[in-house]
Design a protein around this motif. Structure first.
Motif, PDB file in Angstrom:
ATOM      1  N   TYR A 161       0.821  -1.115  -0.011  1.00  0.00           N
ATOM      2  CA  TYR A 161       0.014  -0.040  -0.063  1.00  0.00           C
ATOM      3  C   TYR A 161       0.925   1.195   0.063  1.00  0.00           C
ATOM      4  CZ  TYR A 161      -3.740   3.261   1.529  1.00  0.00           C
ATOM      5  OH  TYR A 161      -4.312   4.324   1.690  1.00  0.00           O
ATOM      6  N   GLY A 164      -2.837   4.475  -1.928  1.00  0.00           N
ATOM      7  CA  GLY A 164      -4.162   3.762  -2.129  1.00  0.00           C
ATOM      8  C   GLY A 164      -4.981   3.931  -3.353  1.00  0.00           C
ATOM      9  N   ALA A 187      -3.995  -4.878   2.354  1.00  0.00           N
ATOM     10  CA  ALA A 187      -2.626  -4.734   2.006  1.00  0.00           C
ATOM     11  C   ALA A 187      -1.723  -5.386   3.152  1.00  0.00           C
ATOM     12  CB  ALA A 187      -2.313  -3.400   1.790  1.00  0.00           C
ATOM     13  N   ARG A 190       2.762  -1.719   4.148  1.00  0.00           N
ATOM     14  CA  ARG A 190       2.650  -0.132   3.695  1.00  0.00           C
ATOM     15  C   ARG A 190       4.089   0.561   3.611  1.00  0.00           C
ATOM     16  NH1 ARG A 190      -1.582   3.558   6.676  1.00  0.00           N
ATOM     17  NH2 ARG A 190      -1.609   5.337   5.049  1.00  0.00           N
TER      18      ARG A 190
END
Length: 195
Positions: A161, A164, A187, A190
């Protein structure tokens, strides 16, 4: 495996990223082309994702799936009718497909890698930092098969991620073209820089 999950907001009903990908990153020098080389410290699941994605380590995939199913398990029994991977920018990559298939097996849910497809090729978005450029690159890129999605509770799966934008565009296509009942998003990690 220790996780540090974070909720992610978007046009979906609920979304989560299991942890950051990289905890720390320092310049370690330069490569033969003069580009910086980094010494990265990854989260536990970030390291497993790196091993799976770039070294095809199937044991790392098993650890990721075990952690994700354990985390989502209490909330997810019977919740997802269909689990769909984000189609990759490079059709040769199967990371999200393998993640989604493993989650579907773990939750006894249906899996499809044809319910959501890219109708046109896009370059890999990981090097595009401007969110508006990412959105314009994704405009109209996803096609949904309503016969597979209509009325379903969908879990949409991505490995990484950033802003987004990909998950938002895919969710909107699943809801409008596919007429899904709901979309949830997962996800695995990140990025540290999310613009």
């Amino acid at each position: 495996m220790q996780l540090h999950p974070q909720g992610i907001k978007g046009p979906w009903k609920a979304g989560v990223v299991l942890d950051r990908h990289t905890i720390d990153s320092k310049i370690a020098g330069q490569n033969e082309f003069g580009y910086p080389v980094f010494d990265n410290t990854r989260s536990e699941i970030g390291e497993q994702l790196y091993r799976f994605k770039y070294k095809n380590d199937q044991a790392a995939l098993a650890k990721i799936l075990k952690a994700a199913i354990h985390y989502l398990g209490p909330y997810s029994r019977g919740k997802f009718d269909l689990i769909i991977p984000i189609p990759p920018s490079n059709p040769m990559r199967t990371v999200t497909k393998q993640l989604a298939r493993g989650l579907a097996d773990g939750f006894s849910s249906s899996f499809s890698d044809t319910a959501l497809v890219k109708s046109k090729n896009t370059s890999e978005l990981k090097s595009v930092t401007d969110p508006e450029v990412r959105k314009s690159m994704l405009a109209g890129v996803f096609q949904v098969d309503p016969h597979q999605v209509n009325g379903k509770n969908v879990l949409l799966v991505d490995d990484l991620y950033r802003s987004g934008a990909t998950l938002e565009s895919a969710t909107e296509a699943i809801m409008t073209q596919g007429r899904a009942q709901t979309v949830y998003v997962l996800a695995i990690t990140r990025t540290r820089v999310h613009v």
